[in-house]
Design a protein around this motif. Structure first.
Motif, mmCIF file in Angstrom:
data_model
loop_
_atom_site.group_PDB
_atom_site.id
_atom_site.type_symbol
_atom_site.label_atom_id
_atom_site.label_comp_id
_atom_site.label_asym_id
_atom_site.label_seq_id
_atom_site.Cartn_x
_atom_site.Cartn_y
_atom_site.Cartn_z
ATOM 1 N N GLY A 257 82.390 51.604 20.669
ATOM 2 C CA GLY A 257 82.878 51.400 22.031
ATOM 3 C C GLY A 257 81.825 50.986 23.031
ATOM 4 N N GLY A 258 80.561 50.910 22.635
ATOM 5 C CA GLY A 258 79.536 50.399 23.530
ATOM 6 C C GLY A 258 78.629 51.433 24.149
ATOM 7 N N VAL A 259 78.656 52.655 23.650
ATOM 8 C CA VAL A 259 77.785 53.709 24.179
ATOM 9 C C VAL A 259 76.375 53.517 23.620
ATOM 10 C CG1 VAL A 259 77.361 56.197 24.261
ATOM 11 C CG2 VAL A 259 79.695 55.309 24.447
ATOM 12 N N ALA A 260 75.380 53.641 24.482
ATOM 13 C CA ALA A 260 73.995 53.428 24.069
ATOM 14 C C ALA A 260 73.435 54.676 23.399
ATOM 15 C CB ALA A 260 73.132 53.058 25.272
ATOM 16 N N LEU A 261 72.853 54.518 22.211
ATOM 17 C CA LEU A 261 72.264 55.651 21.498
ATOM 18 C C LEU A 261 71.073 56.231 22.255
ATOM 19 C CD1 LEU A 261 72.344 54.427 17.784
ATOM 20 C CD2 LEU A 261 73.750 56.198 18.815
ATOM 21 N N ALA A 262 70.396 55.400 23.025
ATOM 22 C CA ALA A 262 69.219 55.862 23.749
ATOM 23 C C ALA A 262 69.583 56.656 24.994
ATOM 24 C CB ALA A 262 68.348 54.668 24.145
ATOM 25 N N GLY A 263 70.844 56.648 25.386
ATOM 26 C CA GLY A 263 71.275 57.386 26.559
ATOM 27 C C GLY A 263 71.399 56.514 27.792
ATOM 28 N N GLY A 264 72.104 57.038 28.800
ATOM 29 C CA GLY A 264 72.208 56.355 30.087
ATOM 30 C C GLY A 264 73.397 55.447 30.234
ATOM 31 N N VAL A 265 74.052 55.065 29.152
ATOM 32 C CA VAL A 265 75.197 54.152 29.212
ATOM 33 C C VAL A 265 76.345 54.733 28.406
ATOM 34 C CG1 VAL A 265 76.077 51.846 28.687
ATOM 35 C CG2 VAL A 265 73.732 52.122 29.477
ATOM 36 N N ILE A 266 77.497 54.888 29.046
ATOM 37 C CA ILE A 266 78.680 55.360 28.341
ATOM 38 C C ILE A 266 79.843 54.416 28.634
ATOM 39 C CG2 ILE A 266 77.960 57.779 28.479
ATOM 40 C CD1 ILE A 266 80.231 58.052 30.638
ATOM 41 N N SER A 267 80.907 54.561 27.856
ATOM 42 C CA SER A 267 82.129 53.797 28.084
ATOM 43 C C SER A 267 83.315 54.612 27.598
ATOM 44 C CB SER A 267 82.079 52.445 27.357
ATOM 45 O OG SER A 267 83.325 51.759 27.508
ATOM 46 N N VAL A 268 84.014 55.214 28.530
ATOM 47 C CA VAL A 268 85.187 56.010 28.176
ATOM 48 C C VAL A 268 86.281 55.118 27.603
ATOM 49 C CG1 VAL A 268 87.033 57.469 29.095
ATOM 50 C CG2 VAL A 268 84.673 57.814 29.865
ATOM 51 N N VAL A 269 86.538 53.993 28.274
ATOM 52 C CA VAL A 269 87.573 53.067 27.806
ATOM 53 C C VAL A 269 87.204 52.503 26.439
ATOM 54 C CG1 VAL A 269 88.759 50.889 28.269
ATOM 55 C CG2 VAL A 269 88.317 52.476 30.136
ATOM 56 N N GLY A 270 85.944 52.097 26.279
ATOM 57 C CA GLY A 270 85.500 51.552 24.998
ATOM 58 C C GLY A 270 85.610 52.569 23.884
#
Length: 318
Positions: A257-270
């Motif tokens: 869904g596009g969440v960054a493994l390194a942290g700082g970026v999430i996407s609930v819809v994705g």
């Protein structure tokens, strides 16, 4: 508090996943001669989408601070067993047992977060240990017994629908909306992402990175507890095997869904769209009688591909 790197979602990824989900559903409808369009099939698809959605959000919460939670699956199963046990053996009313199940998940998440902060051991190792401990508790304390016959009203609610839409799916959507509001509009949620995106900058801005770590794990545990009570309401029976197959889906949904493994970026819809796509893969497995091992291989390969693409994008951006 926000910086260009602290985006809530990848709009391009969400659009791509929407297109893929629609195409996958159309292909399934055409190749199964419309059987997936039958009411019972559609109901089953969305009923059993609720848990993967919430589990994906549980993993997303800790990925937001650059950590992982390997215990989400067994925590879900443990919370489900605690909830059912309290209704069947202790005799608590359903609403109180459900609250206890949620509290159990939150407490486990809090313990995970505190151990990470106090020991400075990465959450991967900490949750691997707690996963093993909780797994032992599930079988050691409760054995292989199945809890059933609890609260017929709760089961009717869990298996019911509103205007043809399963109630558990609607509940999962409400949970996703609440999580999105938390990260987008609540200060501590935005601070959590700030800690994940750039811990040094967050600390210099007055954000407690330790608090963010604890909060992320607590939220992850709470969401695993939510998934556990959904299982209780949906299935009508609970045993120690619940949650054993949820670890891969918990990573697949947020990573695809596009969440960054390194942290700082999430996407609930994705995350929710990716959970739907994985669910459609499961439907295809059942419709075409595909060996389940091949399904795991495909999902694992897609997750690996998503990670590699994210890495390549990061290198290209630098």
């Amino acid at each position: 508090m926000t910086t260009p790197s602290l985006k809530i979602s990848f709009r391009g990824t969400e659009f791509t996943l929407t297109v893929l989900a629609v195409l996958a559903f159309v292909v399934l409808a055409l190749t199964t001669h419309g059987s997936v369009l039958h009411g019972d099939t559609l109901t089953a698809i969305f009923q059993f989408l609720a848990v993967p959605m919430v589990i994906g959000l549980a993993q997303m919460a800790v990925l937001g601070v650059g950590q992982m939670n390997l215990s989400v699956g067994v925590v879900t199963g443990f919370c489900a067993m605690v909830t059912a046990w309290l209704m069947v053996d202790v005799g608590l009313p359903a609403w109180l047992a459900l609250l206890a199940g949620l509290a159990t998940g939150a407490a486990i998440g809090l313990v995970n977060g505190l151990i990470v902060v106090l020991t400075r051991i990465n959450g991967f190792i900490v949750t691997l240990a707690t996963m093993t401990i909780i797994d032992g508790l599930r079988y050691g304390v409760h054995g292989t017994a199945t809890y059933q016959g609890y609260s017929p009203g709760l089961v009717r609610l869990g298996q019911g629908s509103v205007l043809g839409v399963p109630t558990v799916f609607l509940f999962a959507v409400l949970v996703a909306i609440a999580v999105a509001v938390f990260f987008r509009h609540v200060t501590v949620g935005r601070q959590l992402l700030a800690s994940g995106g750039n811990p040094l900058a967050a600390r210099l801005s007055g954000v407690s990175n330790d608090r963010s770590l604890v909060l992320a794990h607590l939220l992850s545990g709470l969401l695993a507890g939510v998934a556990g009570v959904i299982v209780v309401a949906l299935s009508g029976s609970v045993n120690a095997t619940i949650g054993d197959d949820l670890l891969l889906p918990s990573f697949a949904a947020p990573i695809i869904g596009g969440v960054a493994l390194a942290g700082g970026v999430i996407s609930v819809v994705g995350t929710c769209l990716a959970a739907l796509i994985v669910r459609l893969v499961d439907v295809a497995q059942a419709q075409y009688s595909i060996n389940p091992d091949w399904v795991d291989l495909i999902v694992g390969a897609v997750v690996l591909g998503a990670v590699l693409i994210t890495q390549l994008r990061g290198r290209a951006a630098t």
